[in-house]
Design a protein around this motif. Structure first.
Motif, short mmCIF file in Angstrom:
data_model
loop_
_atom_site.label_atom_id
_atom_site.label_comp_id
_atom_site.label_asym_id
_atom_site.label_seq_id
_atom_site.Cartn_x
_atom_site.Cartn_y
_atom_site.Cartn_z
N ALA A 1 -20.14 3.16 -21.75
CA ALA A 1 -20.42 3.75 -20.82
C ALA A 1 -21.18 5.19 -20.79
O ALA A 1 -21.36 5.72 -21.95
CB ALA A 1 -19.07 4.08 -19.81
N GLY B 1 -12.56 1.65 -17.95
CA GLY B 1 -12.92 0.35 -18.52
C GLY B 1 -11.73 -0.12 -19.41
O GLY B 1 -11.47 -1.31 -19.21
N ILE C 1 -20.11 0.51 -16.45
CA ILE C 1 -19.41 0.20 -17.51
C ILE C 1 -19.94 -1.28 -18.00
O ILE C 1 -20.25 -2.15 -17.37
CB ILE C 1 -17.81 -0.17 -17.17
#
Length: 462
Positions: free
Chosen positions: A223, A232, A170
């Motif tokens: 991501a 995230g 992430i």
């Protein structure tokens, strides 16, 4: 050991929490990948490896002792150099700020650390985060992992390139005009621009932001998987008292009609045939999944939103911005600000005040439209990813590039969340589509984005 890069962030964290994988092994494997892959792309420009290994060792000890650990336990993440991270310079890609060392983490990073994410490195951006390209005098140039002839995007180009190369699960990015969505598009990954106030992004180094960035700039995740965006976002979000715009809103809301407005040419832009084809393919995918997709003949204005965005961001205190760019000696920043110099000179107090009246009217129109169509499917850009440093080819090039970015630039003025979803990489050229939703409904963006991701056949969950 299973390659951590093959797992989703959620499954990787679960494996570490259960003891099936050690955080130290995961972080060491990721840092080894950075050592192999990063020299060719220069996505990570500040190394956090030593701190990351110490944090991984401490996390493994906590797990061994039976402690409860967070949703991102041991997941490797990156942070853009625009954001405060204790002990590191918040450079924003400039030599002017090379010694601006943060004494505390920004709010989103405090939240991610509370979920036991581990920062492995800090990613590049253009000087002052102005451009659709990511190069500067301090950290150098970031290349697109798919094709070095193309931009990795900007301003979160280092985040996009790192994500595409598997350098962390992430990535943190920021977005005031497309700086999360465009690098995700250019690098063939996924990128979420949250609603302003969702993710605390205040930096306590340096001066407070001007009003335009306060209203429009956000932090959010990039991501390879949509579910990693979701995780995230969950980790980054949360109320932060030191951020004036931080708002403790729930991450999900009531059910809304599964109705989609397909807008192929927002603002009448001339859109590349491949992008049109991918929008039509995305519409067919959503229809097959049970969503109603229409092509409404009347869509609220987005070009005026672009005009308001440029004046709130670039015209405000323009002379100070241009002076700083010249002091930095950055050709891309100077070219962009010089392009808008005459426009900025026309902004007086009355015109600046009128921007907020115009903004309110636009927001009301778009919110009303989103009642009928909770998802708008539109391009990220009207062109495929630009050639590297194409904005240095003169004013005509800058005008064309900013025209292509109309679908991105207008969204921040409206206060809406949006996600860029990769539709594929052909002959080294990524492409994607954009989904826009009502305020605070990132969950709907991600739901629809997952439908597209599965059908596009990219990055299956693991």
């Amino acid at each position: 050991m299973t390659d951590p890069n093959d797992l989703s962030a959620r499954n990787l964290a679960a494996a570490i929490r259960s003891g099936r994988m050690r955080a130290q092994d995961v972080i060491r494997s990721t840092l080894d990948r950075v050592a192999r892959e990063n020299p060719a792309i220069n996505a990570i420009v500040q190394d956090c490896g030593a701190d990351a290994m110490r944090e991984a060792e401490a996390l493994d000890a906590r797990i061994a002792a039976g402690e409860t650990v967070g949703a991102l336990a041991g997941v490797p993440v990156t942070v853009k150099v625009i954001a405060d991270q204790k002990g590191y310079a918040t450079t924003n890609g400039t030599t002017l700020a090379k010694d601006l060392i943060a004494t505390e983490d920004a709010g989103f990073l405090r939240n991610m650390r509370a979920q036991d994410a581990i920062v492995i490195g800090r990613t590049n951006c253009p000087a002052f985060s102005y451009r659709w390209f990511s190069s500067n005098n301090l950290h150098g140039t970031t290349s697109n992992p798919h094709n070095p002839a193309l931009t990795p995007g900007g301003s979160s180009g280092g985040a996009g390139a790192a994500t595409a190369a598997g350098l962390g699960h992430i990535a943190h990015g920021t977005d005031i005009a497309g700086s999360i969505r465009y690098p995700a598009y250019a690098c063939g990954v996924q990128g979420l621009r949250p609603t302003p106030g969702r993710v605390p992004a205040q930096n306590n180094t340096g001066p407070d932001r001007a009003i335009g960035p306060q209203l429009m700039a956000v932090a959010g995740p990039l991501a390879r998987r949509v579910d990693d965006l979701r995780l995230g976002l969950e980790a980054m979000s949360g109320y932060a008292p030191d951020d004036a715009w931080s708002t403790p809103m729930p991450l999900t809301g009531p059910n809304l009609p599964r109705r989609v407005a397909l807008v192929k040419r927002p603002g009448g832009i001339d859109t590349d045939p491949r992008i049109i084809a991918d929008l039509e393919r995305a519409a067919a995918i959503l229809r097959a999944a049970g969503w109603q997709v229409d092509e409404p003949t009347e869509v609220p204005d987005i070009r005026e939103a672009v005009d308001v965005q440029i004046d709130l961001w670039l015209s405000d205190a323009h002379s100070d911005k241009l002076a700083a760019a010249k002091l930095e000696g950055d050709p891309g920043a100077i070219a962009l600000l010089s392009f808008y110099e005459e426009r900025a000179k026309a902004i007086d107090v009355a015109r600046f005040s009128a921007l907020f009246t115009r903004r309110s009217r636009l927001i009301r129109a778009w919110r009303a439209f989103l009642v009928d169509y909770p998802i708008v499917l539109m391009p990220v850009s009207s062109e495929l990813p630009f050639a590297q440093d194409e904005d240095l080819n003169g004013p005509e090039a800058i005008a064309r590039l900013w025209e292509a970015q109309v679908p991105q630039i207008g969204i921040p003025v409206l206060g809406l969340p949006a996600v860029s979803i990769c539709s594929g990489v052909e002959a080294g050229v990524p492409c994607g589509v954009q989904l826009v939703a009502p305020p605070w409904r990132e969950d709907i963006c991600l739901e629809a984005g997952e439908v597209l991701e599965a059908a596009f056949g990219l990055h299956p969950p693991a």
